[in-house]
Design a protein around this motif. Structure first.
Motif, PDB file in Angstrom:
ATOM      1  N   LEU A  34      40.043  41.466  47.971  1.00  0.00           N
ATOM      2  CA  LEU A  34      41.165  41.018  47.145  1.00  0.00           C
ATOM      3  C   LEU A  34      41.758  39.683  47.592  1.00  0.00           C
ATOM      4  CD1 LEU A  34      42.979  41.685  44.739  1.00  0.00           C
ATOM      5  CD2 LEU A  34      44.447  42.989  46.292  1.00  0.00           C
ATOM      6  N   PRO A  35      41.972  39.454  48.907  1.00  0.00           N
ATOM      7  CA  PRO A  35      42.529  38.149  49.316  1.00  0.00           C
ATOM      8  C   PRO A  35      41.630  36.965  48.972  1.00  0.00           C
ATOM      9  CG  PRO A  35      42.771  39.775  51.064  1.00  0.00           C
ATOM     10  CD  PRO A  35      41.863  40.381  50.040  1.00  0.00           C
ATOM     11  N   LEU A  36      40.321  37.210  48.883  1.00  0.00           N
ATOM     12  CA  LEU A  36      39.379  36.128  48.589  1.00  0.00           C
ATOM     13  C   LEU A  36      39.272  35.820  47.100  1.00  0.00           C
ATOM     14  CD1 LEU A  36      36.431  37.083  50.985  1.00  0.00           C
ATOM     15  CD2 LEU A  36      38.113  35.263  51.309  1.00  0.00           C
ATOM     16  N   TYR A  37      39.307  36.854  46.273  1.00  0.00           N
ATOM     17  CA  TYR A  37      39.031  36.674  44.850  1.00  0.00           C
ATOM     18  C   TYR A  37      40.224  36.926  43.943  1.00  0.00           C
ATOM     19  CZ  TYR A  37      34.173  36.683  46.404  1.00  0.00           C
ATOM     20  OH  TYR A  37      32.987  36.382  47.026  1.00  0.00           O
ATOM     21  N   GLY A  38      41.249  37.601  44.462  1.00  0.00           N
ATOM     22  CA  GLY A  38      42.390  37.912  43.613  1.00  0.00           C
ATOM     23  C   GLY A  38      42.042  38.942  42.558  1.00  0.00           C
ATOM     24  N   LEU A  39      42.960  39.159  41.643  1.00  0.00           N
ATOM     25  CA  LEU A  39      42.742  40.131  40.570  1.00  0.00           C
ATOM     26  C   LEU A  39      41.926  39.482  39.457  1.00  0.00           C
ATOM     27  CD1 LEU A  39      46.305  41.717  40.408  1.00  0.00           C
ATOM     28  CD2 LEU A  39      44.261  42.653  41.517  1.00  0.00           C
ATOM     29  N   ALA A  40      40.623  39.366  39.683  1.00  0.00           N
ATOM     30  CA  ALA A  40      39.741  38.684  38.744  1.00  0.00           C
ATOM     31  C   ALA A  40      38.423  39.429  38.638  1.00  0.00           C
ATOM     32  CB  ALA A  40      39.495  37.241  39.198  1.00  0.00           C
ATOM     33  N   ALA A  41      37.658  39.088  37.609  1.00  0.00           N
ATOM     34  CA  ALA A  41      36.351  39.716  37.425  1.00  0.00           C
ATOM     35  C   ALA A  41      35.428  39.428  38.604  1.00  0.00           C
ATOM     36  CB  ALA A  41      35.724  39.221  36.120  1.00  0.00           C
ATOM     37  N   SER A  42      35.612  38.260  39.240  1.00  0.00           N
ATOM     38  CA  SER A  42      34.773  37.913  40.388  1.00  0.00           C
ATOM     39  C   SER A  42      34.938  38.901  41.534  1.00  0.00           C
ATOM     40  CB  SER A  42      35.113  36.495  40.868  1.00  0.00           C
ATOM     41  OG  SER A  42      36.495  36.375  41.162  1.00  0.00           O
ATOM     42  N   LEU A  43      36.092  39.538  41.643  1.00  0.00           N
ATOM     43  CA  LEU A  43      36.302  40.563  42.665  1.00  0.00           C
ATOM     44  C   LEU A  43      35.350  41.731  42.442  1.00  0.00           C
ATOM     45  CD1 LEU A  43      37.957  41.970  44.935  1.00  0.00           C
ATOM     46  CD2 LEU A  43      39.523  42.760  43.150  1.00  0.00           C
ATOM     47  N   VAL A  44      35.245  42.183  41.213  1.00  0.00           N
ATOM     48  CA  VAL A  44      34.356  43.303  40.882  1.00  0.00           C
ATOM     49  C   VAL A  44      32.899  42.901  41.095  1.00  0.00           C
ATOM     50  CG1 VAL A  44      33.673  44.932  39.093  1.00  0.00           C
ATOM     51  CG2 VAL A  44      36.050  44.149  39.226  1.00  0.00           C
ATOM     52  N   ILE A  52      30.935  51.415  52.901  1.00  0.00           N
ATOM     53  CA  ILE A  52      32.370  51.183  52.736  1.00  0.00           C
ATOM     54  C   ILE A  52      32.819  51.771  51.396  1.00  0.00           C
ATOM     55  CG2 ILE A  52      34.183  49.432  52.518  1.00  0.00           C
ATOM     56  CD1 ILE A  52      32.469  47.578  54.205  1.00  0.00           C
ATOM     57  N   PRO A  53      33.855  52.590  51.371  1.00  0.00           N
ATOM     58  CA  PRO A  53      34.343  53.137  50.093  1.00  0.00           C
ATOM     59  C   PRO A  53      34.728  52.015  49.131  1.00  0.00           C
ATOM     60  CG  PRO A  53      35.343  54.279  51.951  1.00  0.00           C
ATOM     61  CD  PRO A  53      34.596  53.110  52.523  1.00  0.00           C
ATOM     62  N   SER A  54      34.496  52.245  47.848  1.00  0.00           N
ATOM     63  CA  SER A  54      34.690  51.194  46.846  1.00  0.00           C
ATOM     64  C   SER A  54      36.125  50.671  46.821  1.00  0.00           C
ATOM     65  CB  SER A  54      34.285  51.712  45.463  1.00  0.00           C
ATOM     66  OG  SER A  54      34.979  52.906  45.157  1.00  0.00           O
ATOM     67  N   LEU A  55      37.097  51.564  46.925  1.00  0.00           N
ATOM     68  CA  LEU A  55      38.492  51.105  46.901  1.00  0.00           C
ATOM     69  C   LEU A  55      38.793  50.238  48.118  1.00  0.00           C
ATOM     70  CD1 LEU A  55      40.368  54.317  45.679  1.00  0.00           C
ATOM     71  CD2 LEU A  55      39.801  52.265  44.374  1.00  0.00           C
ATOM     72  N   ALA A  56      38.240  50.625  49.264  1.00  0.00           N
ATOM     73  CA  ALA A  56      38.441  49.816  50.473  1.00  0.00           C
ATOM     74  C   ALA A  56      37.735  48.472  50.344  1.00  0.00           C
ATOM     75  CB  ALA A  56      37.924  50.577  51.690  1.00  0.00           C
ATOM     76  N   MET A  57      36.544  48.476  49.756  1.00  0.00           N
ATOM     77  CA  MET A  57      35.807  47.225  49.574  1.00  0.00           C
ATOM     78  C   MET A  57      36.593  46.246  48.708  1.00  0.00           C
ATOM     79  SD  MET A  57      32.978  45.471  50.065  1.00  0.00           S
ATOM     80  CE  MET A  57      31.546  46.503  50.382  1.00  0.00           C
ATOM     81  N   PHE A  58      37.114  46.737  47.584  1.00  0.00           N
ATOM     82  CA  PHE A  58      37.880  45.865  46.704  1.00  0.00           C
ATOM     83  C   PHE A  58      39.150  45.371  47.383  1.00  0.00           C
ATOM     84  CE2 PHE A  58      35.973  47.877  42.622  1.00  0.00           C
ATOM     85  CZ  PHE A  58      34.837  47.096  42.801  1.00  0.00           C
ATOM     86  N   SER A  59      39.748  46.209  48.214  1.00  0.00           N
ATOM     87  CA  SER A  59      40.952  45.795  48.935  1.00  0.00           C
ATOM     88  C   SER A  59      40.635  44.683  49.933  1.00  0.00           C
ATOM     89  CB  SER A  59      41.563  46.993  49.672  1.00  0.00           C
ATOM     90  OG  SER A  59      41.966  47.993  48.766  1.00  0.00           O
ATOM     91  N   LEU A  60      39.482  44.792  50.602  1.00  0.00           N
ATOM     92  CA  LEU A  60      39.084  43.762  51.562  1.00  0.00           C
ATOM     93  C   LEU A  60      38.758  42.437  50.868  1.00  0.00           C
ATOM     94  CD1 LEU A  60      36.768  45.927  53.862  1.00  0.00           C
ATOM     95  CD2 LEU A  60      39.034  45.036  54.432  1.00  0.00           C
TER      96      LEU A  60
END
Length: 226
Positions: free
Chosen positions: A86-96, A76-84
């Motif tokens: 995002l609803p779970l973790y929000g804009l936070a370090a835990s997303l990364v 999965i491309p990294s940008l797509a992964m972070f987008s998927l």
């Protein structure tokens, strides 16, 4: 004709000692965030990968699903992964961190499983003949012998994570990637080059550190190569 600026910052040069001198605090904070995100992601990935590899080794029916799912996640491309995520973790370090964990699983699971499968069956039988139970056999025989392959996977996963952390700049948690992203937007050459070089240094240092750990923990592998 206007005289050229006296300092490399004003001239916007790629290599600039004034940038290092004036931005030490910013660079140090970015490096610490980069290291923190990488270490946390790899630690969590190892804690998840080991049980998955053990399950795949224990039950043959689990090999396909475990390797298949982790491989799909890796593609999965990294940008797509972070987008998927995002609803779970929000804009936070835990997303990364979550994204890095998922990317690291396929490298770690495959290498740990390969290491476990490479343990000679006669070694297992000899240990059982000496009264070793399943847990003792795993902890004192199988896992130590699987270390070379497992640590090789750990090295690759760590170097990959150091690189992928920079993508976290899109949500503000990219370590040195934040500086690269900001430098690209403003065409700040010294910032882009310095942050990029520091990423490479971190990756090389981490790889050498893990290589040293691998040699320390697997002296028999060194003797066999000699």
């Amino acid at each position: 004709m206007t005289a050229p600026p006296d300092d490399c910052l004003a001239r916007n040069e790629w290599i600039c000692g004034d940038y290092l001198a004036s931005r030490r605090g910013i660079l140090w904070d970015a490096v610490l965030q980069h290291l923190h995100l990488t270490f946390l992601a790899i630690l969590l990935a190892v804690l998840i990968a080991v049980p998955l590899a053990l399950a795949a080794r224990r039950w043959n029916w689990a090999v396909g699903p475990v390797l298949g799912i982790t491989t799909i996640l890796y593609t999965i491309p990294s940008l797509a992964m972070f987008s998927l995520l995002l609803p779970l973790y929000g804009l936070a370090a835990s997303l990364v961190v979550a994204g890095l964990v998922l990317y690291s699983l396929t490298l770690l699971v495959r290498n740990i499983l390969a290491g476990l499968r490479a343990v000679p069956e006669e070694t297992r039988q000899a240990a059982r003949g000496m009264g070793y139970g399943p847990l003792r056999l795993l902890l004192t025989v199988e896992l130590p012998l699987a270390l070379p392959a497992a640590l090789a996977g750990l090295r690759i996963a760590t170097v990959s994570a150091v690189s992928l952390v920079t993508i976290g700049a899109i949500v503000g948690y990219g370590g040195l990637g934040n500086l690269i992203y900001a430098g690209m937007n403003t065409f700040f050459k010294a910032q882009v080059l310095t942050a990029s070089v520091l990423c490479v240094i971190i990756a090389v240092a981490a790889d050498l550190l893990l290589l040293g750990l691998q040699r320390l923990l697997t002296p028999w592998a060194r003797e066999r190569r000699a």
